[in-house]
Design an enzyme around this catalytic site. Structure first.
Site, PDB file in Angstrom:
ATOM      1  N   ASN A 357     140.716 119.763  -3.311  1.00  0.00           N
ATOM      2  CA  ASN A 357     139.876 118.774  -2.627  1.00  0.00           C
ATOM      3  C   ASN A 357     139.500 117.657  -3.587  1.00  0.00           C
ATOM      4  OD1 ASN A 357     136.921 117.867  -1.560  1.00  0.00           O
ATOM      5  ND2 ASN A 357     138.208 118.547   0.131  1.00  0.00           N
ATOM      6  N   GLY A 400     134.404 119.910  -2.237  1.00  0.00           N
ATOM      7  CA  GLY A 400     134.716 119.152  -3.438  1.00  0.00           C
ATOM      8  C   GLY A 400     134.416 117.670  -3.293  1.00  0.00           C
ATOM      9  N   ARG A 402     136.116 115.102  -2.215  1.00  0.00           N
ATOM     10  CA  ARG A 402     136.427 114.482  -0.921  1.00  0.00           C
ATOM     11  C   ARG A 402     135.394 114.876   0.120  1.00  0.00           C
ATOM     12  NH1 ARG A 402     139.056 114.596   4.093  1.00  0.00           N
ATOM     13  NH2 ARG A 402     140.346 112.740   4.478  1.00  0.00           N
ATOM     14  N   CYS A 403     135.014 116.146   0.130  1.00  0.00           N
ATOM     15  CA  CYS A 403     134.010 116.606   1.094  1.00  0.00           C
ATOM     16  C   CYS A 403     132.686 115.863   0.929  1.00  0.00           C
ATOM     17  CB  CYS A 403     133.755 118.100   0.921  1.00  0.00           C
ATOM     18  SG  CYS A 403     135.139 119.168   1.365  1.00  0.00           S
ATOM     19  N   MET A 404     132.351 115.499  -0.310  1.00  0.00           N
ATOM     20  CA  MET A 404     131.047 114.893  -0.590  1.00  0.00           C
ATOM     21  C   MET A 404     131.019 113.383  -0.388  1.00  0.00           C
ATOM     22  SD  MET A 404     129.594 116.924  -3.911  1.00  0.00           S
ATOM     23  CE  MET A 404     130.795 116.197  -5.032  1.00  0.00           C
TER      24      MET A 404
END
Length: 413
Positions: A357, A400, A402-404
């Site tokens: 990620n 990770g 990208r998620c944040m």
């Protein structure tokens, strides 16, 4: 890209210009072991260190020339546009928090209106409201007395620092998502008011490819923009196939769209494969990080406009490896970089900590977690420039870089 666009994202790797984050708040400290399952967490991060790590993430972005915006700030600014908007927001927030008691609703309305600062009010909404904080509330009704054991009137929202999921920027529009669980679906209210009422976005002709009122679920972690013509969407633990069809119809038939194909990837339904971006992200024009378990063969469905039935979709099933599918639709040779180098134990460990990620801030330049050192070394050997951020506490939420992050503007490739 038109300079007056409030939103513009036509790839995963175009130079990042503007991004939306949420700095972890008191909602993290309202997590308890008994609430972890209910609130979709596996562990309790240490807030002080989580904030330090998140600040390092934001600073890395700024040093790369990225404008960093915060969800909590934009939400507060959006409801400052009028008292009518603010009261509507408060009422809707309380309803979606599952508050059944009329007496409790009245107490909450009074409590939220007691904040002189909208930012402080939004922070408290995100953090969760304990019953003991409503000083003038007395447990007189049957409902309130029966439900007296549970400490919260409004649950905390600890997943908010994963801004990727509640909505997703696609082209110059967004999907305002309907999340799989009630716990996370509450998060989408902030984006709703931001994109409808914030001066930065109001009147900017932003199309909604999907709406939070839709009954089927769609989450941003399953939406990857492979090119200005191709959108990949995961059919996963959190995203329904019916949602992919709804999204595809609106996106592909929109008059000003550049998108021609939606690729629906059917991925395993499990916590480790929660979203498509937990197992598969783009790091360069021809390079992708992947979990070994996603290399295929895969079931992929290509959705395109039906030339014989206006407004309908043509659905074509393809069973092939991930490499071959990407090669076909992107029309170039593809390099898949396996998380952990393909080693079974390392891949499982680093995948659990989001080794696949990554967040691209430009072609061949990505932000990664420090703890995934095996995958990071492999990425560097493949010529990828890394910005490594600390991750001991942020990673406890199972997401990770990208998620944040939710890109709002990227340069076109």
């Amino acid at each position: 890209m038109r300079d007056d666009r409030a939103l513009n994202v036509t790839s995963e790797i175009g130079r990042l210009k503007t991004v939306l984050l949420h700095r972890p708040g008191e909602e993290i400290e309202n997590l308890t072991p008994d609430l972890l399952d209910r609130l979709l967490f596996d562990d309790i991060p240490y807030l002080k260190v989580a904030r330090e790590e998140h600040d390092a993430f934001a600073q890395t972005l700024r040093e790369a020339g990225v404008e960093v915006l915060y969800l909590e700030v934009l939400a507060a600014e959006a409801i400052e546009t009028s008292d009518e908007v603010k009261q509507q927001f408060i009422s809707e927030f309380i309803d979606e928090a599952g508050v059944e008691s009329e007496r409790l609703k009245e107490a909450l309305i009074e409590y939220f209106n007691s904040f002189s600062d909208n930012k402080a009010m939004v922070d408290k909404m995100m953090a969760g409201v304990r019953k003991e904080e409503l000083k003038d509330y007395h447990r007189e009704s049957l409902y309130d007395q029966v439900n007296n054991v549970y400490p919260f009137v409004c649950d905390p929202m600890p997943n908010l620092y994963f801004t990727r999921d509640p909505f997703a920027t696609i082209g110059h529009g967004i999907t305002l998502n309907h999340m799989r669980t009630d716990t996370r679906n509450r998060e989408t209210i902030f984006a709703k008011y931001i994109f409808r009422h914030h001066p930065r976005f109001e009147g900017k002709d932003i199309p909604f490819w999907f709406n939070r009122n839709d009954k089927t679920s769609l989450e941003g972690g399953d939406e990857l923009i492979l090119s200005k013509e191709i959108l990949a969407v995961g059919i996963s633990q959190r995203t329904d196939s019916a949602s992919v069809e709804k999204l595809a119809k609106k996106l592909l038939y929109y008059p000003d769209t550049s998108f021609k194909t939606v690729l629906a990837f059917k991925i395993p339904v499990s916590r480790a494969f929660m979203h498509l971006d937990t197992v598969f992200t783009q790091v360069d024009y021809d390079k992708f990080t992947v979990h070994p378990g996603i290399v295929g063969p895969l079931e992929v469905y290509a959705l395109t406009k039906d030339p014989e039935n206006d407004g309908q979709l043509l659905v074509t099933e393809e069973v092939d490896t991930l490499e071959n599918i990407l090669k076909k639709y992107l029309d170039r040779d593809i390099k898949l970089i396996k998380c952990g180098g393909g080693d079974e134990i390392i891949a499982a460990r680093e995948q659990w900590n989001d080794g696949s990620n990554t967040l691209a801030i430009a072609p061949g330049e990505v932000i990664v977690y420090s703890r995934n050192y095996v995958t990071n070394e492999i990425l560097e050997k493949e010529g990828i420039k890394l910005h490594v951020i600390p991750s001991s506490e942020l990673s406890r939420g199972r997401g990770g870089p990208r998620c944040m992050s939710m890109p709002l503007i990227r340069e076109d490739l």
